[in-house]
Design an enzyme around this catalytic site. Sequence first.
Site, mmCIF file in Angstrom:
data_model
loop_
_atom_site.group_PDB
_atom_site.id
_atom_site.type_symbol
_atom_site.label_atom_id
_atom_site.label_comp_id
_atom_site.label_asym_id
_atom_site.label_seq_id
_atom_site.Cartn_x
_atom_site.Cartn_y
_atom_site.Cartn_z
ATOM 1 N N ASP A 103 40.327 29.038 -35.008
ATOM 2 C CA ASP A 103 41.174 28.086 -35.081
ATOM 3 C C ASP A 103 42.627 28.718 -35.544
ATOM 4 O OD1 ASP A 103 40.797 28.499 -37.850
ATOM 5 O OD2 ASP A 103 40.035 26.649 -38.085
ATOM 6 N N ASP A 145 33.408 21.748 -31.271
ATOM 7 C CA ASP A 145 32.506 22.597 -32.434
ATOM 8 C C ASP A 145 32.473 21.463 -33.744
ATOM 9 O OD1 ASP A 145 35.491 22.563 -33.169
ATOM 10 O OD2 ASP A 145 34.959 23.332 -34.963
ATOM 11 N N CYS A 176 10.805 20.210 -30.538
ATOM 12 C CA CYS A 176 11.626 21.061 -30.625
ATOM 13 C C CYS A 176 10.801 22.546 -30.340
ATOM 14 C CB CYS A 176 12.366 21.093 -31.942
ATOM 15 S SG CYS A 176 13.345 22.435 -32.156
ATOM 16 N N CYS A 215 12.033 25.555 -31.558
ATOM 17 C CA CYS A 215 12.931 26.480 -32.533
ATOM 18 C C CYS A 215 11.783 27.200 -33.430
ATOM 19 C CB CYS A 215 13.925 25.844 -33.487
ATOM 20 S SG CYS A 215 13.264 24.957 -34.932
ATOM 21 N N CYS A 265 10.453 24.789 -36.121
ATOM 22 C CA CYS A 265 9.171 23.731 -35.741
ATOM 23 C C CYS A 265 7.850 24.458 -35.110
ATOM 24 C CB CYS A 265 9.860 22.790 -34.723
ATOM 25 S SG CYS A 265 11.296 21.720 -35.269
ATOM 26 N N HIS A 272 16.990 24.928 -37.099
ATOM 27 C CA HIS A 272 16.658 23.662 -36.357
ATOM 28 C C HIS A 272 17.605 22.837 -35.805
ATOM 29 C CE1 HIS A 272 14.595 20.155 -34.714
ATOM 30 N NE2 HIS A 272 15.375 19.581 -35.382
#
Lengths: 374, 374
Positions: free
Chosen positions: A94, A268, A306, A308, A311, A337
């Site tokens: 940014d 974002d 999920c 991930c 998980c 997660h």
Amino acid sequence: MSAIKYELIKKSSDCDARLGKITTPHGEIETPIFMPVGTRATVKAMTPEEVKDLGAQIILSNTYHLYLKPGHDLVEEAGGLHKFMNWHGPILTDSGGFQVFSLGELRKIKEEGVEFRSHIDGSKHFISPEKAIEIQNSLGSDIMMCFDECVSYPAEYEYTKQSMERTTRWAQRCKDYHKNWDNQGLFGIVQGGMYKDLREQSVKDLLEMDFSGYAVGGLSVGEPMEIMNEVLDYTVPLLPENKPRYLMGVGSPDYLFEAVIRGIDMADCVLPTRIARNGTAMTSQGKVVIRNAKYSRDFSPLDPECDCYACKNYTKAYIRHLFNVDEILALRLTTIHNLRFLIKLMENIRTAIKEDRLMEYKEVFYKNYGYIQD
Amino acid sequence: MSAIKYELIKKSSDCDARLGKITTPHGEIETPIFMPVGTRATVKAMTPEEVKDLGAQIILSNTYHLYLKPGHDLVEEAGGLHKFMNWHGPILTDSGGFQVFSLGELRKIKEEGVEFRSHIDGSKHFISPEKAIEIQNSLGSDIMMCFDECVSYPAEYEYTKQSMERTTRWAQRCKDYHKNWDNQGLFGIVQGGMYKDLREQSVKDLLEMDFSGYAVGGLSVGEPMEIMNEVLDYTVPLLPENKPRYLMGVGSPDYLFEAVIRGIDMADCVLPTRIARNGTAMTSQGKVVIRNAKYSRDFSPLDPECDCYACKNYTKAYIRHLFNVDEILALRLTTIHNLRFLIKLMENIRTAIKEDRLMEYKEVFYKNYGYIQD
């Protein structure tokens, strides 16, 4: 002006969502995409490899923070931000504008730029459009942002107009100062608050400067969702089809859906990582506040749907225990997660656009999930 | 009594160091070994996979802490500590004795056990030898420790004698109470402070009970290194050759060397992970205090001789920046490095024993490294 290329792959038939691909000096990005935020040259609690393994294709880092610490000159000496932080994919920085304007009493806006005091030690600084580009040139990001003023909500018409016109003049100065177009793209930022004619004027002026892409700024600053949607409804269609469109500061699933169906390609937000560290997980069944006593003996994962690492290997009971005793692994697992949840959501959204069933997917998702508004 | 087996592979010719292998229900351990500490069912800042990738073969977890939070009954309900924390290698649990005795004013020692107040909320608790075993049975560790009193340094002869004799009686009660010998070994703990005749008596009594292994307790509690060495000199040779020998609470490179050359097989300490989180790295060139200004533009790794993830991918300047802005990755990278440093040291020590050149390696290491005493 060739650092950034956008390729439109497919458009939805029942909304403005679009599937695309952005090419950057550090790799390609499939859009629509969510960009994890690495404010201080690290996505909080994560290694770059972990961020990549979650499916992230680009991260965002903050000019204001890196300018203050460790200093952009140090990052440049280290070989640039990619090398310094060991992230070898695309980076968007940014302009520092948002942070500087958030300082409130600590800053003074002039035509030349903004004078402000550091939130860390009170030291005096000055950032102009030229300085913002100089810093981002030192960082070496793939996508830089013009220095702009993000007007808060609500704001009077007259102030919003003056501010937008100054942002436009600053955009021209950013463009004029930037010399490294082959390696770094530069996005213009549309301002104009919640006023249609100001947004139209802003787009018109920026398009004449021909940036690598366009961001819609000044949204997700506290306005109701309907107003954000309305601004996107009349602003996004004005943007050129052959350039990426970036909505700044949006990271809850519902806002992402609303943005994507209005033609946004990139977004974002610190939301997923920030609420993770407070112990809140975004899941396919809605929010899970992991410190809640009802999870103390819940031996199921945060989100049964999920895929991930958190998980697949840990229970709510374990993660709750880690939060209760202030263990760092708690923050790591919940961050993993939440980022995976949003990245997977965007993967699903891209697939749904490809199969031209995004509005249908949106309905199913909302039904299971409900809104998150943090 | 078959959960734990020790195999002696080779003895050094010029010191008492020995190369060996311990077989546990969750895998084999090459000795001498350093055991990372996972106090509250997590090695601070690390995932189990990361700990394993560093070469760790066994970790230690704390009975006292897990008893208070989340409670051993909850861990048992979760399927035991291995499953709860996702570490599938061997685990050693201490007995809680050390933590309980460290509570000072908050605890009262009786023949039956120790009454104490939680350091968290002041609630009243009672741990007896039987209770310590019950908790460790619930946790399901591969190696359990007898409930003992760790006498502080210095301590009077008379008190040390009474305490050692009580520890011996408690060891018998632990042994009698333990019913799960096929799945969990139980180590006796030699006490007796800095008094040779008391250490001899302690060893003699414990050997009659025939434990799975023996720990030397009550060392590394503030005494000078010479005294620790002296106690080890006359205690370790009394221990049986066919059982593992564990020195509790030792984790600086020099102490590890001194212990190993006196015949110790196992050691543990929070030192490497704790000083890591304070920003101190153990390196082949001695200590690196990373916040030191001299590293601000040092673009070399923490330790040029190290093969860890942190040293392969990051500079001192970057890690220093992360510490300066309180980023979690700072703690992760330094923890990874320090654990790898000690684990690699122990690998080198094992190789040196194998090649019968340990004393030579020790000399070279000390010359480059100097002492760490934290």
